[in-house]
Design an enzyme around this catalytic site. Structure first.
Site, mmCIF file in Angstrom:
data_model
loop_
_atom_site.group_PDB
_atom_site.id
_atom_site.type_symbol
_atom_site.label_atom_id
_atom_site.label_comp_id
_atom_site.label_asym_id
_atom_site.label_seq_id
_atom_site.Cartn_x
_atom_site.Cartn_y
_atom_site.Cartn_z
ATOM 1 N N HIS A 111 1.124 5.746 -1.005
ATOM 2 C CA HIS A 111 0.430 6.993 -1.349
ATOM 3 C C HIS A 111 1.205 7.663 -2.475
ATOM 4 O O HIS A 111 1.450 8.864 -2.441
ATOM 5 C CB HIS A 111 0.348 7.915 -0.131
ATOM 6 C CG HIS A 111 -0.629 7.472 0.918
ATOM 7 N ND1 HIS A 111 -1.413 8.344 1.631
ATOM 8 C CD2 HIS A 111 -0.968 6.237 1.354
ATOM 9 C CE1 HIS A 111 -2.170 7.671 2.494
ATOM 10 N NE2 HIS A 111 -1.916 6.390 2.342
ATOM 11 N N ASP B 288 1.373 -4.220 -20.585
ATOM 12 C CA ASP B 288 2.326 -5.253 -20.172
ATOM 13 C C ASP B 288 2.098 -5.712 -18.735
ATOM 14 O O ASP B 288 2.520 -6.815 -18.377
ATOM 15 C CB ASP B 288 3.767 -4.713 -20.291
ATOM 16 C CG ASP B 288 4.293 -4.754 -21.717
ATOM 17 O OD1 ASP B 288 3.715 -5.470 -22.561
ATOM 18 O OD2 ASP B 288 5.288 -4.057 -21.996
ATOM 19 N N TYR C 223 8.272 -12.625 -23.947
ATOM 20 C CA TYR C 223 9.112 -11.575 -23.347
ATOM 21 C C TYR C 223 10.030 -12.164 -22.288
ATOM 22 O O TYR C 223 9.620 -13.032 -21.523
ATOM 23 C CB TYR C 223 8.215 -10.504 -22.731
ATOM 24 C CG TYR C 223 8.980 -9.343 -22.154
ATOM 25 C CD1 TYR C 223 9.332 -8.258 -22.945
ATOM 26 C CD2 TYR C 223 9.359 -9.341 -20.814
ATOM 27 C CE1 TYR C 223 10.038 -7.184 -22.423
ATOM 28 C CE2 TYR C 223 10.068 -8.272 -20.289
ATOM 29 C CZ TYR C 223 10.407 -7.200 -21.094
ATOM 30 O OH TYR C 223 11.111 -6.139 -20.564
ATOM 31 N N HIS D 288 -8.658 7.589 -1.491
ATOM 32 C CA HIS D 288 -7.588 7.130 -0.623
ATOM 33 C C HIS D 288 -6.297 6.970 -1.439
ATOM 34 O O HIS D 288 -5.624 7.968 -1.667
ATOM 35 C CB HIS D 288 -8.040 5.828 0.060
ATOM 36 C CG HIS D 288 -7.133 5.315 1.125
ATOM 37 N ND1 HIS D 288 -7.494 4.342 2.021
ATOM 38 C CD2 HIS D 288 -5.860 5.618 1.417
ATOM 39 C CE1 HIS D 288 -6.480 4.091 2.835
ATOM 40 N NE2 HIS D 288 -5.477 4.847 2.495
ATOM 41 N N HIS E 5 0.868 -1.177 0.000
ATOM 42 C CA HIS E 5 0.000 0.000 0.000
ATOM 43 C C HIS E 5 0.902 1.223 0.000
ATOM 44 O O HIS E 5 1.801 1.332 0.826
ATOM 45 C CB HIS E 5 -0.877 -0.027 1.249
ATOM 46 C CG HIS E 5 -1.667 1.227 1.474
ATOM 47 N ND1 HIS E 5 -2.403 1.826 0.480
ATOM 48 C CD2 HIS E 5 -1.837 1.989 2.585
ATOM 49 C CE1 HIS E 5 -2.995 2.915 0.979
ATOM 50 N NE2 HIS E 5 -2.669 3.033 2.247
#
Lengths: 234, 234, 234, 234
Positions: A99, A122, A231, A173, A97
């Site tokens: 910001h 991708d 790839y 958020h 998580h």
């Protein structure tokens, strides 16, 4: 000390959040899960601790319901979001998580990020989704758990595969990303920030709201991720 | 030398302004107040001195009316704004003034920053307010003192608590932030810049002018600051 | 070697252009003038030389008409702009030309930068002006000299003082700044870039086209530059 | 090991991509061609290898049809775009593909970059072109080869000279640039990113869609590139 190698992985993922500039101050957190036993264990950053000062011993170990198994510090205040995602998305092994600047701006504008190019295709199959805002009831009853719940609802209702779409924007958020382990989760957090930055500028330059034609985005996603992937070194 | 430890705190806060890139050249300044005696003393940066060359001994000590008590150099030209805020907001112990890039852009556009997300709500209770522009009379009679006066007027008229709202944008100028000490004031200056950056991009992406629903922003602010705070190690 | 100390000043100003990121590759140049004799001499960067490799000995010395007095390398291709400005603005001692990111964007958009705040007012008295675009005839007959000519015409027609307004945007090109010496010229180039960046974002946020009220900008400019200046250590 | 010096040049160009921040993660690649024999050889980055870990020995050597001549690793997944460009543009000796932030944003918005100023005109003669999007058929039949084909079609149909216009934006994807060798190709990639950044901001500030008058852009391009060039040390 339980789970030494997972602790090291989670520590490195947290340090990567800081090193890549994805979360200033003590914003953001990384966790990992060990599913090798009947009682899977989660390792997560403690709450409000500086990235620079963090050690493997500071990390908190909980079960999948968030009960603390080991650790002297309080776990991240976002713990219940992490554990819910681990329960609902059994394919994932790490969650991050942040910001980060541009991904958070999209989350704050409550907009999904359309697929405007192959950089996006991708890594994310289709748009990066955005959740519904939490209702007043959801906030009041269990804010952190319901943050996980709106993510899961977003994926279930749109029939999204959390392996093909390794992240989400929580409205008002910030982003959550995940992967098969903590290192991949933080790579996805970094790539999502890059995608968000490119898309921000593409929008300002007048890119169409629905992004590139699906035949291009499908091709690009599958060349990295499908059974016929071409790839990298395999 | 009076107030050695406060001098060190104020020196570090000024150095942090430069280190975090919040004010190029000699723009910006930090101060602190010692309220432990009947005659509180303010320690503030001298005017026009480079951050790199600044020492604790260069700092200027004044009383709450701005009379110099110790120091060979002229105090910051913004001194009278600082002293007025210390007189009017007795809860605060440090003040920082920057010309940081995005916060200043909002100040120059004379717009308050709406609360668009939890990054904002964790630090500022409601929008980051913007003052009225100074009138021609206010500029002519006492520009620096009246800069403080428009800040105080802004808080009194909107019934804002300077602890819950630890900063302001001065219209056509730049931000001032504060905290319980100089270190917290500079942390708030840095967070305000981050909030301003996120909000700038959210606005470009079409975020609604009134920001996120108040039930989310209230929850987030209180989980860090209310009596039932659950964030960090306490 | 003539003019050793001026060479050092011009070298440092050119290095500052690179260090502050004001001109990538070999874009940009700085010069200085020594007016102490009857025949003033100009020291300027050679053309197309990397900043990292530049030495004081590489610099080229010319007279005020651009005739080479000393130096093995070709002078900057912008030489004739510099010499014209030194002839027409006798108060200035150094000139810097950059392609810095935001100032160049304003120049390319052919827009003067309105004064939106005190950061601007402290350094530039009124808007940062933009020249007329060069006509086809001006380009064909003497492009570099006419770049100087449109700058001078811009200042003469608007009755601007090059000391109070230490720079200009050349339409469709980039900024030129100046000062009493090369060091001040490069400081003004850096501040202009900062002003341009703040103003770009203020415009996006809806700042009014005519900037802040003149009573504020006048006050701020005069507190740094007028006979009653109160800023800095004097 | 064949082609030692070209390997070194290609290695350095790939490292420059990373050093200049033109492609995060393993995005992007550089190649070079040796045309000194009847059977020209191409040296190219392997697929999905980190820039930091890359060595000259990791590079892959192919012929102009993409058949591997030397190398243990798989070549870049974009190989067939590179080889087609080498076959069709015999003047070029190096190619660089990046996902740099602003150039990619223009590519994603499917917009050519107008010439807004002399920074652009010094390097690109006229706008930086954008290709047509690939059709579903082109994607399905040979995505990578057809990426090269749409670039060539773009240049042929607009009668563009790949020496005067050393790069292109592939719609919905990202930029390709080239030059007489790998070092010049990566310099063009870096300059293109700078041009794209300036142009993005110029557009936001209201620059006209058709850019600066052609008499200025022609003059500037020819002073660096024409037979009468006056820039640099020659």
């Amino acid at each position: 000390m339980l789970l030494e190698s997972l602790r090291e992985e989670v520590l490195r993922a947290n340090q990567e959040i800081a090193r890549r500039g994805l979360a200033p101050h003590t914003f953001g957190n990384a966790s990992g899960v060990d599913r090798s036993s009947d009682k899977p264990l989660v390792v997560i950053k403690p709450s409000g601790v500086d990235y620079a000062a963090l050690t493997a011993a500071d990390l908190v170990v909980t079960d999948l319901d968030g009960n603390i198994v080991e650790g002297a510090l309080r776990p991240s205040s976002d713990l219940d979001t992490h554990t819910l995602l681990y329960r609902e998305f059994p394919q994932i092994g790490g969650i991050v998580h942040t910001h980060s600047e541009f991904a958070t701006a999209w989350a704050q504008a409550c907009r999904a990020i359309p697929c405007f190019g192959t950089t996006h295709a991708d890594y994310f199959h289709g748009p990066v989704p955005v959740t519904d805002p939490l209702t007043a009831e959801e906030v009041a009853s269990d804010y952190v758990g319901n943050t996980g719940a709106v993510i899961v609802r977003c994926f279930r209702s749109a029939k999204l595969d959390p392996v093909a779409v390794p992240g989400v924007l929580v409205a008002g958020h910030a982003p959550f990303t995940w992967g098969k382990n903590p290192a991949e989760a933080v790579e996805h957090a970094d790539v999502l920030e890059y995608i968000a930055r490119l898309a921000f500028r593409s929008v300002v330059l007048g890119a169409p709201d629905d992004g590139i034609p699906s035949h291009v985005s499908e091709y690009h996603h599958l060349r990295k991720h499908g059974p016929k992937a071409t790839y990298g070194q395999r």
